[in-house]
Scaffold this active site. Structure first.
Site, PDB file in Angstrom:
ATOM      1  N   GLN A 111       0.582  -0.962  -0.018  1.00 15.82           N
ATOM      2  CA  GLN A 111       0.341  -0.047  -0.165  1.00 15.82           C
ATOM      3  C   GLN A 111       0.889   1.367  -0.133  1.00 15.82           C
ATOM      4  O   GLN A 111       0.192   2.325  -0.126  1.00 15.82           O
ATOM      5  CB  GLN A 111      -1.142  -0.263   1.611  1.00 15.82           C
ATOM      6  CG  GLN A 111      -1.718  -1.511   1.134  1.00 15.82           C
ATOM      7  CD  GLN A 111      -2.108  -1.382   2.873  1.00 15.82           C
ATOM      8  OE1 GLN A 111      -3.532  -0.928   2.535  1.00 15.82           O
ATOM      9  NE2 GLN A 111      -1.486  -1.878   3.811  1.00 15.82           N
ATOM     10  N   HIS A 129      -0.987   1.530  -4.151  1.00 14.52           N
ATOM     11  CA  HIS A 129      -2.048   3.142  -4.152  1.00 14.52           C
ATOM     12  C   HIS A 129      -0.881   3.964  -5.168  1.00 14.52           C
ATOM     13  O   HIS A 129      -1.099   4.938  -4.472  1.00 14.52           O
ATOM     14  CB  HIS A 129      -1.933   3.085  -2.398  1.00 14.52           C
ATOM     15  CG  HIS A 129      -2.976   2.570  -1.805  1.00 14.52           C
ATOM     16  ND1 HIS A 129      -2.904   2.268  -0.582  1.00 14.52           N
ATOM     17  CD2 HIS A 129      -4.366   0.892  -1.992  1.00 14.52           C
ATOM     18  CE1 HIS A 129      -3.924   2.151   0.216  1.00 14.52           C
ATOM     19  NE2 HIS A 129      -4.597   1.333  -1.341  1.00 14.52           N
ATOM     20  N   THR A 198       0.296  -3.095   8.800  1.00 11.09           N
ATOM     21  CA  THR A 198      -0.665  -2.234   7.797  1.00 11.09           C
ATOM     22  C   THR A 198      -1.899  -3.388   9.463  1.00 11.09           C
ATOM     23  O   THR A 198      -1.737  -4.017   9.256  1.00 11.09           O
ATOM     24  CB  THR A 198      -1.325  -2.609   6.590  1.00 11.09           C
ATOM     25  OG1 THR A 198      -2.482  -2.209   5.754  1.00 11.09           O
ATOM     26  CG2 THR A 198      -1.280  -4.577   6.124  1.00 11.09           C
TER      27      THR A 198
END
Ligand code: APR
Ligand code: ZN
Length: 266
Positions: A111, A129, A198
């Site tokens: 991410q 992302h 995460t």
């Protein structure tokens, strides 16, 4: 913890295809704050979080104003992106790169937009992302390497004439289809998933471990400073609680010893 580290190393040497999913937690030891940890950017600055939620709409409404904010002319986000571009990998990134080199890690699905997995040597990285090192055209999909921009040339334009944005997925922005597809394929084909750093609360990335658990016999090992919803929901089979920069290198050390022993025994 030692037993969990040894078990993770055994899982890696025995797995058919392992992938790592990473979040901002793996980059905190490179000096980049995470978002929702105790000193996270959103934890400590709700206004910055609210602004982040408006960023995609700002680009659609006024690309020049978006770039003035992103270049730090009218906001602080420009400095943050510059800090990401200048950051260096830490032991956690290097450990995942070594697992790829040993042929034990098929891909990293991250991410993070800092590009630190590639800087550490990982070659199969899906940047879910996006990246602060690139620009992207929403119209034709072209991507360009980020180069310093002068105030006079805002917004930067694509070859097709449309305004470019950062190749970073802002809140409320769709994940580029090519990226979504690759991540899905990797998540559903693995039989071992390491989830590193995460909070697993941002979708659709956070759906990947849950879908993998539903659709395949995957073992999920979480490496995180604190328990997450994946821990609470039993999506992860175990949580090795602590710093990725300490735990991942210890797992790789165990893997190296196991591989050396196997070589001696044959
Ligand atoms: N080692 C292990 N875990 C760590 C470390 C570390 N050194 N440092 C922080 N953590 C943990 C935190 O405790 C937290 O649980 O990593 C997790 C980071 O979670 P978030 O800050 O929510 O980051 P992330 O999950 O990557 O956020 C997802 O949210 O704002 C968006 O686009 C942004 O990609 C980001 C997405
Ligand atoms: Zn274009």
């Amino acid at each position: 913890m030692e037993r969990l580290i040894e078990q993770a190393a055994t899982d890696l040497t025995k797995s058919r295809y392992a992938v790592a999913l990473t979040g901002a937690g793996i980059s905190t030891e490179s000096g980049i704050p995470d978002f929702r940890g105790p000193k996270g950017i959103w934890t400590t600055d709700r206004e910055a979080e609210a602004k982040a939620y408006q960023r995609y709409e700002l680009f659609l409404r006024d690309p020049k104003a978006y770039w003035e904010e992103m270049q730090g002319i009218s906001g602080r986000h420009g400095e943050f992106y510059q800090r990401l571009r200048e950051a260096q990998p830490n032991a956690g990134h290097y450990a995942l790169a070594e697992l790829e080199e040993l042929g034990l890690l098929g891909a990293v699905l991250t991410q993070n937009i800092d590009g630190l997995h590639q800087k550490a040597g990982s070659s199969k990285v899906v940047e879910y992302h996006g990246s602060v090192h690139r620009l992207r055209c929403l119209s034709c999909g072209r991507r360009f390497v980020f180069k310093e921009l002068s105030e006079e040339n805002l917004p930067p334009l694509c070859k097709c004439g449309r305004a470019l944005k950062y190749d970073v997925v802002h809140f409320k922005e769709p994940i580029p289809f090519d990226v979504m597809l690759r991540a899905q394929e990797e998540a559903l084909k693995c039989d071992l998933m390491l989830i590193c750093g995460t909070s697993a609360v941002v979708y659709p990335f956070a759906a990947l471990p849950r879908q993998a658990k539903l659709h395949s016999a995957v073992k999920i090992v979480e490496i995180n400073a604190e328990p997450t919803p994946l821990t609470a929901e039993g999506v992860s089979d175990c949580l090795i609680q602590g710093r990725t920069g300490e735990i991942l290198p210890r797992i790789v050390e165990q893997v190296r010893q196991m591989l050396a022993k196997n070589t001696r025994n044959c």
